[in-house]
Design a protein around this motif. Structure first.
Motif, PDB file in Angstrom:
ATOM      1  N   GLN A 137       0.834  -1.207   0.000  1.00  0.00           N
ATOM      2  CA  GLN A 137       0.000   0.000   0.000  1.00  0.00           C
ATOM      3  C   GLN A 137       0.870   1.258   0.000  1.00  0.00           C
ATOM      4  N   CYS A 138       1.863   1.280   0.879  1.00  0.00           N
ATOM      5  CA  CYS A 138       2.705   2.469   1.011  1.00  0.00           C
ATOM      6  C   CYS A 138       3.523   2.709  -0.256  1.00  0.00           C
ATOM      7  N   VAL A 139       4.040   1.633  -0.844  1.00  0.00           N
ATOM      8  CA  VAL A 139       4.864   1.783  -2.043  1.00  0.00           C
ATOM      9  C   VAL A 139       4.029   2.328  -3.197  1.00  0.00           C
ATOM     10  N   LEU A 140       2.819   1.807  -3.368  1.00  0.00           N
ATOM     11  CA  LEU A 140       1.963   2.304  -4.445  1.00  0.00           C
ATOM     12  C   LEU A 140       1.505   3.734  -4.178  1.00  0.00           C
ATOM     13  N   ALA A 141       1.185   4.041  -2.930  1.00  0.00           N
ATOM     14  CA  ALA A 141       0.747   5.400  -2.611  1.00  0.00           C
ATOM     15  C   ALA A 141       1.848   6.422  -2.870  1.00  0.00           C
ATOM     16  N   ALA A 142       3.107   6.033  -2.636  1.00  0.00           N
ATOM     17  CA  ALA A 142       4.212   6.959  -2.878  1.00  0.00           C
ATOM     18  C   ALA A 142       4.591   7.018  -4.352  1.00  0.00           C
ATOM     19  N   SER A 143       4.388   5.923  -5.089  1.00  0.00           N
ATOM     20  CA  SER A 143       4.814   5.872  -6.492  1.00  0.00           C
ATOM     21  C   SER A 143       3.776   6.438  -7.443  1.00  0.00           C
ATOM     22  N   PRO A 174      11.971   9.330  -5.932  1.00  0.00           N
ATOM     23  CA  PRO A 174      12.799  10.081  -4.975  1.00  0.00           C
ATOM     24  C   PRO A 174      14.230  10.227  -5.475  1.00  0.00           C
ATOM     25  N   SER A 175      14.967  11.129  -4.853  1.00  0.00           N
ATOM     26  CA  SER A 175      16.351  11.363  -5.266  1.00  0.00           C
ATOM     27  C   SER A 175      17.251  10.187  -4.927  1.00  0.00           C
ATOM     28  N   LYS A 176      16.977   9.471  -3.853  1.00  0.00           N
ATOM     29  CA  LYS A 176      17.728   8.277  -3.498  1.00  0.00           C
ATOM     30  C   LYS A 176      16.756   7.241  -2.943  1.00  0.00           C
ATOM     31  N   ILE A 205      17.417  23.757 -12.774  1.00  0.00           N
ATOM     32  CA  ILE A 205      18.480  24.575 -12.189  1.00  0.00           C
ATOM     33  C   ILE A 205      18.913  23.989 -10.849  1.00  0.00           C
ATOM     34  N   VAL A 206      17.934  23.621 -10.040  1.00  0.00           N
ATOM     35  CA  VAL A 206      18.203  23.000  -8.745  1.00  0.00           C
ATOM     36  C   VAL A 206      17.905  21.511  -8.864  1.00  0.00           C
ATOM     37  N   PRO A 207      18.825  20.633  -8.492  1.00  0.00           N
ATOM     38  CA  PRO A 207      18.550  19.193  -8.584  1.00  0.00           C
ATOM     39  C   PRO A 207      17.338  18.802  -7.755  1.00  0.00           C
ATOM     40  N   THR A 212      10.610   3.189 -10.357  1.00  0.00           N
ATOM     41  CA  THR A 212       9.999   3.990  -9.297  1.00  0.00           C
ATOM     42  C   THR A 212       9.627   3.125  -8.100  1.00  0.00           C
ATOM     43  N   LEU A 213       9.092   1.933  -8.346  1.00  0.00           N
ATOM     44  CA  LEU A 213       8.757   1.031  -7.242  1.00  0.00           C
ATOM     45  C   LEU A 213      10.011   0.601  -6.482  1.00  0.00           C
ATOM     46  N   ILE A 214      11.089   0.346  -7.206  1.00  0.00           N
ATOM     47  CA  ILE A 214      12.330  -0.058  -6.551  1.00  0.00           C
ATOM     48  C   ILE A 214      12.884   1.087  -5.703  1.00  0.00           C
ATOM     49  N   MET A 215      12.797   2.311  -6.216  1.00  0.00           N
ATOM     50  CA  MET A 215      13.325   3.452  -5.472  1.00  0.00           C
ATOM     51  C   MET A 215      12.538   3.722  -4.196  1.00  0.00           C
TER      52      MET A 215
END
Length: 611
Positions: free
Chosen positions: A354-360, A422-424, A482-484, A536-539
């Protein structure tokens, strides 16, 4: 009168006399043989030196005896013959450098060559760098990670989130009359196996079902496999006489199942069609007329009636390229299409799915610029129907997928998953427990069924062609960002992505495994977007798994995907090179029961026991 001229020695008593003239052709023939002999001796001098030793010193190179390419081109063949007579084979040519092999045109040509025998999934390149790859069912699939992740994958399936690419499942689309579909599948299954394919709970398209298929009128023997199916949602399904159905087949028994469908519904391939020619006895049919829509038999018969009723003429239309195999029945109008390389299916297992899908995933909304959803307070409006996007976001905020209705299908359009990355790599945050109430969410389902544009083949093709490539996306990011990590203006113009989310209830046998184990979601993604969503799911913290985890999760749940007496199990055993020698306890009991009831199959015996 000619007289012989005496030579100088004639006066001495000799008898030698020279003729007065000499034939030139006799002289030329003798000289020619001498010239040929001289040239042959010059080209093949009698010498103990080898070819590379006979070269001038300024043309000699080091290791000429082992590397024929160091010699001039005209001497290489002779040098190879000398080496072969001496028993020395030349050194194998050096493999091209990695820089040369990684060029774009060379790389794509090599990828196409390696896919001739086994099909690659969209995530193949990603898996090939991290997983052990095996050949199975005509595909090149990931088996297990190169790291020691067996226990980690089990923890992910029970406590976190395990993601797997099961795009090797074959999707078969059937379109025709509801009565014909109900009658045809009635010959392939039995009411003793559970709800049929035309059950009312599945006809609305809100839930996915599963059914055990057998050979035509052979129940309870000749079991094929267990099939997942879903109906295309309609506004008023009871008034629709023509419906569309998707079947998801395991590749181990897909061809056998398709053969039975062709037999039951009396389908014929549309790769070659016999079409009537327009009736014209005085002029030939132009080539451009054949490429147009063919005339119907009735219209041609009407033309023939006005021309002394001469016999009809037909021509065979053969498709040069057929991406998806299609079959049809001209009498009943039923059509079947084997959809390949157009849909991806990912399986997320575990309570944190649930959390992974909600964030992705973030629902696409035209009326909101930022696309951020409002806080859903279902307690303020109990029983009020929500919009599909709001309902999907509320469902993903629950603590576990098992709190929803089993096999629920949700349709949602989301923004490009690259914008949610996400960035990392990090784990998705768990939502607040009091934000959504599962009991009230059941009463707030959308009024309209889960319609999706993925059912339209033209839309799927257009969506894949209009997708922005990852290389171009990275180039635009490097120019405008301009900003990462900051969003760019061009990202708002990316097209939305339609998805289908299918809930899986997990284990339902409390005596074998805790309830809800292996619950999760299946995500159906259009072509070319598979790798985008996968990364995206892996990140967001999902742990990738392969075929080993596919079997281990089923074993822990008490589910057997390959019942030993099914066609799918036989295909799986052949691909593995070994038969199923060790059977689970439930399968052994079913086998004993099948022997007791007269040699029925295990699938039929289990259905008989449950009844």
């Amino acid at each position: 009168m000619s007289t012989q001229k005496l030579e100088y020695d004639a006066s001495l008593g000799g008898e030698v006399a020279l003729p007065s003239n000499l034939p030139t052709y006799h002289y030329a023939s003798g000289a020619l043989n001498e010239i040929k002999t001289m040239i042959a001796e010059a080209q093949k001098p009698v010498s103990s030196k080898l070819i590379f030793q006979s070269l001038p010193k300024h043309m000699r190179r080091r290791a000429m005896s082992h590397h024929p390419n160091r010699l001039p081109r005209k001497y290489r063949s002779a040098h190879k013959c000398q080496m072969a007579k001496a028993g020395n084979q030349p050194v194998a040519p050096k493999r091209p450098s990695r820089k040369y092999r990684r060029r774009a045109k060379n790389l794509m040509r090599e990828y196409m060559r390696r896919q001739r025998n086994h099909i690659w999934l969209e995530t193949h390149i990603w898996h090939a760098k991290r997983f052990h790859m095996i050949d199975r069912w005509g595909y090149r699939l990931a088996y297990a990670s190169c790291d020691k992740t067996y226990r980690a994958c089990y923890r992910a399936s029970s406590e976190h989130c395990l993601v797997q690419d099961i795009s090797f499942y074959s999707c078969v689309q059937l379109e025709g009359s509801l009565d014909q579909l109900r009658t045809g599948f009635g010959r392939l299954t039995s009411p003793e196996c559970g709800l049929g394919i035309a059950a009312k709970t599945y006809m609305s398209g809100r839930r996915e079902g599963s059914i055990q298929l057998f050979a035509d009128s052979k129940y309870p023997s000749c079991a094929l496999q267990r099939v997942l199916f879903m109906w295309r949602p309609e506004q008023q399904p009871e008034n629709q006489t023509r419906r569309t159905l998707w079947l998801w087949l395991h590749p181990a028994g897909a061809e056998a199942t398709i053969a039975q469908l062709i037999k039951v519904f009396q389908l014929k391939s549309t790769k070659q069609e016999r079409l009537p020619l327009p009736y014209d006895t005085d002029a030939l049919v132009p080539s451009d007329a054949l490429s147009k829509v063919p005339l119907s038999v009735e219209s041609v018969e009407q033309q023939a009636e006005g021309s002394n009723k001469q016999p009809l003429r037909f021509w065979t239309y053969t498709k040069a390229f057929e991406r998806n195999r299609s079959y049809a029945n001209a009498d009943t109008g039923l059509q079947m299409v084997h959809i390949k390389h157009e849909l991806n299916r990912f399986r997320l297992t575990g309570p944190r799915a649930q959390c992974v899908l909600a964030a992705s995933l973030r629902a696409y909304r035209k009326d909101r610029e930022d696309g951020a959803p409002d806080d859903l307070r279902l307690g303020d409006t109990p029983g009020q129907a929500l919009e599909p996007a709001d309902y999907c976001e509320a469902a993903l905020q629950l603590s576990s997928p098992s709190e929803l209705l089993s096999n629920l299908i949700l349709s949602v359009n989301v923004v490009d998953p690259r914008l949610q990355r996400p960035s990392k790599r990090s784990k998705a945050a768990k939502p607040a427990a009091s934000l959504v109430n599962a009991a009230q969410l059941h009463l707030s389902q959308p009024k309209q069924p889960p319609h999706s544009d993925l059912w339209d083949p033209e839309f799927r093709e257009r969506l894949s062609k209009q997708m922005m490539a990852q290389h171009k996306y990275n180039q635009l990011r490097s120019l405008h960002a301009i900003v990462p990590g900051q969003r760019c203006d061009f990202e708002d113009q990316l097209q939305p992505l339609p998805l289908l989310l299918i809930q899986r209830p997990g284990s339902q046998q409390a005596q074998y495994k805790r309830l809800g184990y292996a619950a999760g979601w299946d995500v159906i993604v259009p072509a070319r977007y598979g790798m985008v969503l996968w990364q995206t799911l892996i990140m967001w913290g999902a742990r990738p798994g392969g075929l080993r985890e596919f079997d281990s999760v089923a074993r822990e749940s008490g589910i057997d995907h390959y019942l030993p007496d099914t066609v799918a199990a036989a295909g799986n055993a052949d691909s593995q090179g070994a038969s199923c020698s060790i059977l689970p306890a439930a399968t052994q009991q079913a086998l004993q029961l099948s022997q007791a009831v007269g040699g029925q199959s295990i699938c039929g015996a289990m259905a008989f026991a449950s009844a």
